[in-house]
Design a protein around this motif. Structure first.
Motif, PDB file in Angstrom:
ATOM      1  N   LYS A  28     -21.116 -17.358  15.429  1.00 49.27           N
ATOM      2  CA  LYS A  28     -20.926 -18.271  14.820  1.00 49.27           C
ATOM      3  C   LYS A  28     -21.995 -18.339  14.182  1.00 49.27           C
ATOM      4  O   LYS A  28     -21.926 -19.012  12.969  1.00 49.27           O
ATOM      5  N   GLN A  29     -23.237 -18.164  14.586  1.00 48.57           N
ATOM      6  CA  GLN A  29     -24.377 -18.099  12.943  1.00 48.57           C
ATOM      7  C   GLN A  29     -24.158 -17.422  11.865  1.00 48.57           C
ATOM      8  O   GLN A  29     -24.344 -17.952  10.540  1.00 48.57           O
ATOM      9  N   TYR A  30     -23.713 -16.760  12.355  1.00 49.77           N
ATOM     10  CA  TYR A  30     -23.241 -16.441  10.448  1.00 49.77           C
ATOM     11  C   TYR A  30     -22.253 -16.984   9.989  1.00 49.77           C
ATOM     12  O   TYR A  30     -21.893 -17.202   8.815  1.00 49.77           O
TER      13      TYR A  30
ATOM     14  N   ILE B  18     -21.261 -20.500   5.211  1.00 53.65           N
ATOM     15  CA  ILE B  18     -20.633 -22.484   4.805  1.00 53.65           C
ATOM     16  C   ILE B  18     -21.361 -22.682   3.880  1.00 53.65           C
ATOM     17  O   ILE B  18     -21.811 -23.535   2.291  1.00 53.65           O
ATOM     18  N   LEU B  19     -23.358 -22.493   4.614  1.00 51.37           N
ATOM     19  CA  LEU B  19     -23.954 -23.328   3.824  1.00 51.37           C
ATOM     20  C   LEU B  19     -24.707 -21.664   2.475  1.00 51.37           C
ATOM     21  O   LEU B  19     -24.717 -22.625   1.195  1.00 51.37           O
TER      22      LEU B  19
ATOM     23  N   LYS C 114     -37.369 -13.957  10.829  1.00 52.69           N
ATOM     24  CA  LYS C 114     -36.477 -14.088  11.233  1.00 52.69           C
ATOM     25  C   LYS C 114     -35.759 -15.174  10.135  1.00 52.69           C
ATOM     26  O   LYS C 114     -34.886 -16.123   9.970  1.00 52.69           O
ATOM     27  N   ILE C 115     -36.883 -16.230  10.835  1.00 50.36           N
ATOM     28  CA  ILE C 115     -36.142 -16.935   9.047  1.00 50.36           C
ATOM     29  C   ILE C 115     -36.139 -17.626   7.801  1.00 50.36           C
ATOM     30  O   ILE C 115     -35.173 -17.428   7.293  1.00 50.36           O
ATOM     31  N   VAL C 116     -37.083 -16.474   7.366  1.00 48.43           N
ATOM     32  CA  VAL C 116     -37.362 -15.932   6.406  1.00 48.43           C
ATOM     33  C   VAL C 116     -35.446 -15.658   5.514  1.00 48.43           C
ATOM     34  O   VAL C 116     -35.133 -15.474   5.073  1.00 48.43           O
TER      35      VAL C 116
ATOM     36  N   ALA D   4     -29.268 -21.785  10.815  1.00 50.57           N
ATOM     37  CA  ALA D   4     -28.246 -22.159   9.941  1.00 50.57           C
ATOM     38  C   ALA D   4     -27.299 -23.358  10.347  1.00 50.57           C
ATOM     39  O   ALA D   4     -26.862 -24.355   9.487  1.00 50.57           O
ATOM     40  N   GLU D   5     -27.221 -23.010  11.445  1.00 53.80           N
ATOM     41  CA  GLU D   5     -26.729 -23.839  12.304  1.00 53.80           C
ATOM     42  C   GLU D   5     -26.758 -25.544  12.682  1.00 53.80           C
ATOM     43  O   GLU D   5     -26.417 -26.542  12.586  1.00 53.80           O
TER      44      GLU D   5
END
Ligand code: 5AD
Ligand code: SF4
Length: 484
Positions: free
Chosen positions: A19-21, A26-27, A60-62, A151-152
């Motif tokens: 889901k996150q990928y 999309i982003l 992880k954020i980066v 991302a979501e």
């Protein structure tokens, strides 16, 4: 995972990582479109406050931002600014509010700008309420348990056009295989567990990081193998109390057993870990450390106070005598080990006698270095309710005396390896003198020596020619310019 191959025409997948990928894919399209409109890449700046755990979370954020096409920059004049916050001490919170005022001005100049806040401070209800009311320009607020959802959350923000707040009280699952961007090519932090069950009475961490959860050993080893295949030679295993690793696994495993497994990974040269709690540092762990060829000759063992009375009030579950016995045992089994610690000065009710007990521990243990903290009252912790908060002047006086003692012992100890040849992990070109390389000994002390930048990321043998206070000058031993 390659985002180009992800189908974004339908509904998001059920499986969390997929889901996150999907949202990242999309982003990525959105970032490409925006970049075209603006005629330049979109930029992102992550600012990290606090400990190594936060530093690892920021990687992880980066990783997510890079995956979706943002260009990372150091400057807060960026299209996306994210603060990964800390709340261990009060002044950490104040710093964030101060910097938010500055971000507001930047956002007025750049209407595309988005601002997100995450990390420990956001797990406090009062903080979120204050931001919701007084810092309306913030776009996204999330906490420590749902970083994987970034991302979501960005996607939701783009759809909804209003502030998104998503704070979880505790973790639901450990999501593996997220993208991650490492700061160094040759050393990396690896989470082995999250959260803390200890509830030391001064500490906010158990309230903002939730209960202890260990990662599966297979996932940890797989991550370390991938890192070493990618050139990493040193890892730092991270957990709030690494000694309780594995207790909640389906097949329980001790931290010492995990270390033995990690030791077997080919290509890995150095293993560090933090933080072990003295109350449950086992003989098994000391034994493994004494036999290991890879575990560094350094142990960070927070004492917090030398007074058994204060330790009891802190809920630390050991006495001064038990701590000193433990240190003796470690020194006996692991000769020449470098010990470091954390100390809090001015815990509620701390008397001069209590403080002198702390000074006594410092003199007996002889730490290579110590992080000293002035007690900070954290609302929501039991110690904040304790009467007899110690006066500022008294604390300042004790703090200065403690620092002086630590520094004088440290100055005596640091030169103990002068004249010997030691292994150094070469980290960077010296920032002040470009003819010099800078690296670290197994006990974490810095060494500067003449060398070539090809050595970066390798372990070299260096003769420690001179000790200069807190670091060494050295000379590269010929023929040692490869990983050994
Ligand atoms: N005040 C001062 N220091 C604190 N620490 C944790 N909570 C507080 C507090 N309320 C220190 C402890 C811990 C380190 C990471 O931060 O020494 O080991
Ligand atoms: Fe805080 Fe104590 Fe847990 Fe460390 S062990 S994170 S000091 S509660």
């Amino acid at each position: 995972m390659n985002l180009e191959h992800i189908d974004i025409s339908g509904k998001p997948p059920i499986e969390e990582i997929e889901k996150q990928y999907y949202y990242m894919a999309i982003l990525k399209k959105w970032v490409e479109k925006k970049s075209k409109e603006l005629g330049r890449p979109l930029t992102c700046c992550t600012v990290t406050f606090g400990c190594q755990m936060n530093a690892r979370d920021s990687e992880k954020i980066v990783g997510i931002f890079e995956k979706i096409g943002y260009q990372m920059v150091e400057d807060e004049h960026a299209d996306f600014v994210i603060f990964n916050t800390c709340t261990v001490r009060e002044n950490a919170n104040l710093k964030v509010y101060g910097r938010l005022g500055y971000l507001k001005k930047l956002k007025e100049q750049n209407p595309h700008m988005m601002i997100a806040l995450c990390g420990c401070m956001m797990q406090e209800d009062a903080v979120v309420e204050k931001i919701r009311q007084s810092y309306r320009f913030v776009d996204i607020i999330f906490g420590t348990h749902n970083i994987f959802k970034l991302a979501e959350l960005i996607h939701t923000r783009l759809e909804s056009k209003s502030m998104i707040i998503d704070i979880w009280k505790d973790a639901v699952e450990i999501v593996e295989d997220l993208p991650s961007e490492r700061k160094y090519s040759f050393k990396a932090g690896v989470n082995i567990m999250f959260g803390c069950n200890n509830f030391c009475t001064y500490c906010i961490v158990p309230y903002v990081r939730g209960r202890e959860r260990s990662r599966n050993p297979k996932d940890i080893i797989r991550e370390i193998e991938a890192l070493t295949a990618d050139g990493v030679v040193e890892i730092m295993l991270l957990g709030q109390n690494v000694n309780s690793y594995g207790k909640n696994l389906e097949v329980p495993m001790t931290f010492a057993q995990l270390l033995e497994e990690i030791e077997k990974v080919d290509g890995l040269e150095r293993i560090r870990f933090m933080t072990p709690h003295p109350k449950d540092l086992s003989d098994e762990l000391i034994e493994v450390m004494s036999k290991s060829k890879k575990i560094c000759n350094h142990l960070h063992l927070p004492v917090q106070s030398g007074s058994s009375r204060i330790l009891k009030m802190m809920n630390r579950h050991y006495t001064k005598e038990q701590y000193l016995e433990l240190v003796d045992k470690i020194k006996e089994k692991v000769p020449n080990i470098s010990l470091t610690t954390d100390i809090i000065v001015g815990f509620p009710g701390e008397t001069e006698e209590d403080f002198l007990e702390t000074m006594d521990v410092v003199k007996k243990v002889r730490y290579d270095s110590a992080y000293t903290f002035i007690y900070s009252k954290r609302t929501g912790t039991p110690a904040a309710q304790m009467e007899e908060q110690v006066g500022e002047d008294v604390i300042k006086n004790r703090f200065d005396r403690l620092l002086k003692e630590i520094q004088s012992i440290s100055a005596e100890l640091v030169g103990r390896d002068a004249g010997t040849i030691q292994k150094v992990l070469v980290e960077e070109v010296n920032s002040q003198n470009h003819a010099l390389m800078t690296g670290r000994l197994s006990n974490n002390i810095l060494v500067h020596f003449e060398g070539n930048k090809d050595l970066i990321g390798r372990i070299a043998e260096v003769k420690l020619t001179e000790c200069k206070g807190f670091y060494y000058m050295g000379k590269l031993v010929e023929g040692s310019d490869s990983t050994i």
